[in-house]
Design a protein around this motif. Structure first.
Motif, PDB file in Angstrom:
ATOM      1  N   SER A  71       1.599 -21.799  31.755  1.00  0.00           N
ATOM      2  CA  SER A  71       2.043 -22.884  32.654  1.00  0.00           C
ATOM      3  C   SER A  71       2.819 -22.296  33.825  1.00  0.00           C
ATOM      4  O   SER A  71       2.547 -22.613  34.989  1.00  0.00           O
ATOM      5  N   GLU A  98      10.928 -14.340  33.206  1.00  0.00           N
ATOM      6  CA  GLU A  98      10.444 -14.501  31.830  1.00  0.00           C
ATOM      7  C   GLU A  98      11.413 -13.824  30.863  1.00  0.00           C
ATOM      8  O   GLU A  98      11.837 -12.695  31.084  1.00  0.00           O
ATOM      9  N   LYS A  99      11.710 -14.540  29.776  1.00  0.00           N
ATOM     10  CA  LYS A  99      12.668 -14.048  28.769  1.00  0.00           C
ATOM     11  C   LYS A  99      12.141 -12.814  28.017  1.00  0.00           C
ATOM     12  O   LYS A  99      12.876 -11.863  27.769  1.00  0.00           O
ATOM     13  N   ASN A 100      10.858 -12.843  27.649  1.00  0.00           N
ATOM     14  CA  ASN A 100      10.298 -11.746  26.850  1.00  0.00           C
ATOM     15  C   ASN A 100      10.035 -10.505  27.705  1.00  0.00           C
ATOM     16  O   ASN A 100      10.060 -10.581  28.934  1.00  0.00           O
ATOM     17  N   GLY A 160       3.799 -15.656  27.036  1.00  0.00           N
ATOM     18  CA  GLY A 160       4.226 -16.708  26.108  1.00  0.00           C
ATOM     19  C   GLY A 160       3.248 -16.799  24.946  1.00  0.00           C
ATOM     20  O   GLY A 160       3.029 -15.803  24.238  1.00  0.00           O
ATOM     21  N   MET A 203      -1.907 -13.480  18.640  1.00  0.00           N
ATOM     22  CA  MET A 203      -0.822 -14.094  17.866  1.00  0.00           C
ATOM     23  C   MET A 203      -0.631 -15.565  18.258  1.00  0.00           C
ATOM     24  O   MET A 203       0.168 -16.273  17.660  1.00  0.00           O
ATOM     25  N   ALA A 214      -2.743 -18.329  21.367  1.00  0.00           N
ATOM     26  CA  ALA A 214      -4.034 -18.881  21.789  1.00  0.00           C
ATOM     27  C   ALA A 214      -5.141 -17.841  21.637  1.00  0.00           C
ATOM     28  O   ALA A 214      -4.900 -16.642  21.792  1.00  0.00           O
ATOM     29  N   THR A 230      -8.944 -19.041  22.101  1.00  0.00           N
ATOM     30  CA  THR A 230     -10.260 -19.469  22.591  1.00  0.00           C
ATOM     31  C   THR A 230     -10.153 -20.240  23.904  1.00  0.00           C
ATOM     32  O   THR A 230      -9.308 -21.129  24.026  1.00  0.00           O
ATOM     33  N   GLN A 284      14.217 -11.381  31.295  1.00  0.00           N
ATOM     34  CA  GLN A 284      15.204 -12.126  32.092  1.00  0.00           C
ATOM     35  C   GLN A 284      15.310 -13.546  31.553  1.00  0.00           C
ATOM     36  O   GLN A 284      14.583 -14.449  31.984  1.00  0.00           O
ATOM     37  N   ALA A 326       9.116 -23.993  33.446  1.00  0.00           N
ATOM     38  CA  ALA A 326       7.873 -23.906  32.665  1.00  0.00           C
ATOM     39  C   ALA A 326       8.202 -23.423  31.256  1.00  0.00           C
ATOM     40  O   ALA A 326       7.466 -22.658  30.657  1.00  0.00           O
ATOM     41  N   THR A 327       9.331 -23.890  30.754  1.00  0.00           N
ATOM     42  CA  THR A 327       9.781 -23.530  29.402  1.00  0.00           C
ATOM     43  C   THR A 327       9.501 -24.728  28.484  1.00  0.00           C
ATOM     44  O   THR A 327       9.230 -25.834  28.974  1.00  0.00           O
ATOM     45  N   LEU A 379      18.569 -26.651  30.173  1.00  0.00           N
ATOM     46  CA  LEU A 379      18.878 -25.998  31.453  1.00  0.00           C
ATOM     47  C   LEU A 379      19.234 -27.014  32.549  1.00  0.00           C
ATOM     48  O   LEU A 379      19.954 -26.697  33.486  1.00  0.00           O
ATOM     49  N   HIS A 423      -0.347 -18.663  10.694  1.00  0.00           N
ATOM     50  CA  HIS A 423       0.602 -19.561  11.366  1.00  0.00           C
ATOM     51  C   HIS A 423       1.298 -20.417  10.307  1.00  0.00           C
ATOM     52  O   HIS A 423       0.699 -21.352   9.758  1.00  0.00           O
ATOM     53  N   ASN A 446       6.486 -19.386  18.076  1.00  0.00           N
ATOM     54  CA  ASN A 446       6.107 -20.176  19.248  1.00  0.00           C
ATOM     55  C   ASN A 446       6.637 -21.594  19.095  1.00  0.00           C
ATOM     56  O   ASN A 446       6.855 -22.060  17.977  1.00  0.00           O
TER      57      ASN A 446
HETATM   58  C1  LIG Z   1      -0.779 -20.402  17.616  1.00  0.00           C
HETATM   59  C2  LIG Z   1      -1.345 -21.114  18.829  1.00  0.00           C
HETATM   60  C3  LIG Z   1      -2.730 -21.108  19.052  1.00  0.00           C
HETATM   61  C4  LIG Z   1      -3.264 -21.778  20.154  1.00  0.00           C
HETATM   62  N1  LIG Z   1      -4.611 -21.701  20.401  1.00  0.00           N
HETATM   63  C5  LIG Z   1      -5.121 -22.251  21.522  1.00  0.00           C
HETATM   64  C6  LIG Z   1      -6.473 -22.061  21.886  1.00  0.00           C
HETATM   65  O1  LIG Z   1      -7.195 -21.321  21.203  1.00  0.00           O
HETATM   66  N2  LIG Z   1      -6.948 -22.672  23.013  1.00  0.00           N
HETATM   67  C7  LIG Z   1      -6.158 -23.479  23.780  1.00  0.00           C
HETATM   68  O2  LIG Z   1      -6.646 -24.035  24.774  1.00  0.00           O
HETATM   69  N3  LIG Z   1      -4.851 -23.643  23.497  1.00  0.00           N
HETATM   70  C8  LIG Z   1      -4.311 -23.037  22.398  1.00  0.00           C
HETATM   71  N4  LIG Z   1      -2.982 -23.157  22.124  1.00  0.00           N
HETATM   72  C9  LIG Z   1      -2.145 -23.931  23.051  1.00  0.00           C
HETATM   73  C10 LIG Z   1      -1.801 -23.140  24.310  1.00  0.00           C
HETATM   74  O3  LIG Z   1      -1.962 -21.765  24.089  1.00  0.00           O
HETATM   75  C11 LIG Z   1      -0.354 -23.400  24.691  1.00  0.00           C
HETATM   76  O4  LIG Z   1      -0.127 -24.786  24.789  1.00  0.00           O
HETATM   77  C12 LIG Z   1      -0.029 -22.743  26.035  1.00  0.00           C
HETATM   78  O5  LIG Z   1      -0.361 -21.384  26.041  1.00  0.00           O
HETATM   79  C13 LIG Z   1       1.453 -22.960  26.316  1.00  0.00           C
HETATM   80  O6  LIG Z   1       1.777 -22.339  27.521  1.00  0.00           O
HETATM   81  P1  LIG Z   1       3.170 -22.628  28.214  1.00  0.00           P
HETATM   82  O7  LIG Z   1       3.302 -21.708  29.348  1.00  0.00           O
HETATM   83  O8  LIG Z   1       3.326 -24.077  28.474  1.00  0.00           O
HETATM   84  O9  LIG Z   1       4.264 -22.313  27.089  1.00  0.00           O
HETATM   85  P2  LIG Z   1       4.602 -20.892  26.418  1.00  0.00           P
HETATM   86  O10 LIG Z   1       3.380 -20.094  26.261  1.00  0.00           O
HETATM   87  O11 LIG Z   1       5.424 -21.230  25.220  1.00  0.00           O
HETATM   88  O12 LIG Z   1       5.504 -20.203  27.511  1.00  0.00           O
HETATM   89  C14 LIG Z   1       6.840 -20.529  27.722  1.00  0.00           C
HETATM   90  C15 LIG Z   1       7.517 -19.253  28.218  1.00  0.00           C
HETATM   91  O13 LIG Z   1       8.866 -19.544  28.581  1.00  0.00           O
HETATM   92  C16 LIG Z   1       9.647 -18.408  28.221  1.00  0.00           C
HETATM   93  N5  LIG Z   1      11.055 -18.846  28.143  1.00  0.00           N
HETATM   94  C17 LIG Z   1      11.613 -19.686  27.260  1.00  0.00           C
HETATM   95  N6  LIG Z   1      12.922 -19.839  27.538  1.00  0.00           N
HETATM   96  C18 LIG Z   1      13.187 -19.103  28.626  1.00  0.00           C
HETATM   97  C19 LIG Z   1      14.355 -18.864  29.414  1.00  0.00           C
HETATM   98  N7  LIG Z   1      15.526 -19.461  29.118  1.00  0.00           N
HETATM   99  N8  LIG Z   1      14.273 -18.038  30.477  1.00  0.00           N
HETATM  100  C20 LIG Z   1      13.077 -17.444  30.799  1.00  0.00           C
HETATM  101  N9  LIG Z   1      11.941 -17.625  30.099  1.00  0.00           N
HETATM  102  C21 LIG Z   1      11.993 -18.454  29.039  1.00  0.00           C
HETATM  103  C22 LIG Z   1       9.080 -18.003  26.872  1.00  0.00           C
HETATM  104  O14 LIG Z   1       9.444 -16.693  26.523  1.00  0.00           O
HETATM  105  C23 LIG Z   1       7.586 -18.161  27.137  1.00  0.00           C
HETATM  106  O15 LIG Z   1       7.002 -16.981  27.628  1.00  0.00           O
HETATM  107  C24 LIG Z   1      -2.411 -22.480  21.041  1.00  0.00           C
HETATM  108  C25 LIG Z   1      -1.017 -22.473  20.828  1.00  0.00           C
HETATM  109  C26 LIG Z   1      -0.494 -21.785  19.737  1.00  0.00           C
HETATM  110  C27 LIG Z   1       1.010 -21.749  19.549  1.00  0.00           C
END
Ligand SMILES: Cc1cc2nc3c(=O)[nH]c(=O)nc-3n(C[C@H](O)[C@H](O)[C@H](O)COP(=O)(O)OP(=O)(O)OC[C@H]3O[C@@H](n4cnc5c(N)ncnc54)[C@H](O)[C@@H]3O)c2cc1C
Length: 397
Positions: A13, A32-34, A39, A57, A59, A61, A203, A233-234, A242, A309, A342
């Motif tokens: 995101s 990004e924290k990690n 993510g 670990m 997503a 597909t 960060q 985007a957290t 926050l 999971h 996650n």
């Molecule tokens: C196990 C699993 C399998 C999945 N499989 C699929 C799939 O096969 N296909 C599909 O379409 N979708 C899948 N999904 C769903 C999809 O992958 C997720 O919804 C999507 O990747 C989420 O992205 P995001 O950026 O919104 O959140 P995240 O990926 O959670 O990213 C949030 C980021 O914010 C960072 N963060 C948090 N707090 C802070 C802070 N204070 N300061 C700085 N950084 C911070 C975190 O470290 C992280 O990197 C899956 C999800 C999971 C958990």
């Protein structure tokens, strides 16, 4: 450090939003924290003596209906890295036996119920209400619900049916479902490398203030970034925390959303040490894990890998016992182990009204919100939300 836009969170995101903002000419910084971007796009690499092996670990597909994602993949020159997923079955573990989903379904009940698909609308119905009518109550309870729960790794009976699986226009020339040569995290790495985005990893953002009409974003390391526009985007729980001091109403509305933690343990084993037949995933009804997603969809000559999971709250010992038991291996056959937690949103019927109210509150503000808790948690839902937030920013200027 001064930017036009600071994006907090480097999952798909945040990365896609940073990409759209930089393409629109905004000087963009992402925090990004990690220690690496991605993510839930997390494909750690295990380097053995004879090979390099990655395991998903999070997503795993992507589909040819992920059009916004595909546009970014094209622009980041990653199209050639798209690879097919081997057709191996999604299985159900029942009485220590692996069964295919179809063999577990009661076909008579399914045939009786399936015509409802032509008359029943998903809008306003929960996953349980909708799919019980489409496949029959017993088929839903005994089989399908466990597959659905495995998607966001949490009980999904109360999820909005129209946000679980969506029909979208497809790019016919692209494989129906696919992954990437080095796993999905290669998308995150490619976006992070793209021109115009300054990415800072390790960060964690701990505080946000408004000073002289600009956002002051402070990290745990004590660095402050200044931006005209803030993009969060957290996960919703973190964005809510926050924003508490600067946007109490929005923080409060975000705080009404629920989220679940998924404790994932990935294991790598030598191919010769395991006799389990190739599977895409193992789903075990009423177990301590929702699913074990395998790397058999991209077979390797030397290794196999499985990401389990788990439901939250299990001890390391219990998790390891279950993993070795399901895979039928001794613990010393595990050559590498990964652990990650996650956060996934727990959406409920009525989420569209929540979303309308949120967008109403954001109207006219130079605060952007994206994540997997808007239109749905699929990758394309995240990218689509980021695209619409970047469009809103362009209109603000
Ligand atoms: C196990 C699993 C399998 C999945 N499989 C699929 C799939 O096969 N296909 C599909 O379409 N979708 C899948 N999904 C769903 C999809 O992958 C997720 O919804 C999507 O990747 C989420 O992205 P995001 O950026 O919104 O959140 P995240 O990926 O959670 O990213 C949030 C980021 O914010 C960072 N963060 C948090 N707090 C802070 C802070 N204070 N300061 C700085 N950084 C911070 C975190 O470290 C992280 O990197 C899956 C999800 C999971 C958990």
């Amino acid at each position: 450090m001064k930017s036009d836009v600071v994006v907090v969170g480097g999952g798909i995101s945040g990365l896609s939003l940073a990409y759209y903002c930089s393409q629109a000419g905004f000087k963009t910084t992402l925090l990004e924290k990690n220690d690496s971007p991605g993510g839930s796009f997390n494909s750690p690499r295990y380097t053995g003596n004879d090979t390099q092996f990655w395991l998903e670990m999070g997503a795993h597909t992507c589909y040819n209906s992920y059009q916004n994602l595909l546009d970014i993949v094209d622009a980041c020159h990653l199209t050639d890295s798209i690879i097919p997923r081997e057709k191996v079955p999604f299985t159900l573990l029942v009485d220590k036996q692996l069964k295919s989903v179809f063999s577990a379904l009661n076909i008579f009940e399914a045939l009786k119920s399936i015509p409802n698909i032509f008359s029943l609308k998903k809008e306003g119905l929960s996953v349980r209400e909708y799919y019980s009518k489409i496949v029959g109550v017993n088929n839903y309870n005994n089989t399908l619900s466990h597959f659905f729960n495995a998607v966001p790794s949490q009980p999904t009976g109360d999820f909005p049916a129209d946000m679980m699986f969506k029909s979208r226009p497809k790019r016919k020339e692209v494989l129906k479902n696919y992954t990437f040569k080095d796993g999905l995290q290669s998308i995150a790495r490619a976006i992070a490398r793209s021109k115009g985005i300054n990415v800072f990893t390790s960060q964690e953002v701990t505080g946000i203030e408004v000073l002289d009409g600009r956002y002051a974003i402070t990290t745990q390391a004590g660095v402050t970034h200044s931006a005209a526009t803030l993009a969060l985007a957290t996960p919703s729980t973190i964005s809510s925390r926050l924003l508490q001091t600067i946007e109490a109403d929005i923080a409060g509305h975000l705080g009404t959303l629920k989220a679940a933690s998924v404790d994932s343990v990935g294991v790598v084993v030598r191919k010769n040490d395991i006799s389990l037949k190739p599977v895409a995933a193992i789903i075990s009804p009423n177990d301590i894990f929702f699913s074990a997603v395998s790397r058999d969809t991209v077979p390797d000559d030397n290794y196999r890998g499985f990401a389990f999971h788990f439901k939250p709250g299990e001890t390391d010992e219990t998790k390891m016992q279950r993993i070795t038991n399901v895979l039928g291996i001794a613990e010393d056959k595990i050559v590498h182990k990964y652990e990650v937690t996650n956060t996934v949103p727990s959406l409920r019927v009525g989420h569209r009204q929540w979303l309308e109210r949120m967008d109403g509150m954001l109207g006219g503000k130079n605060l952007l919100l994206t994540g997997n808790y808007f239109g749905g948690m699929a990758i394309e839902d995240c990218v689509s939300r980021s695209l619409s937030e970047s469009e809103r920013l362009k209109k603000l200027k």
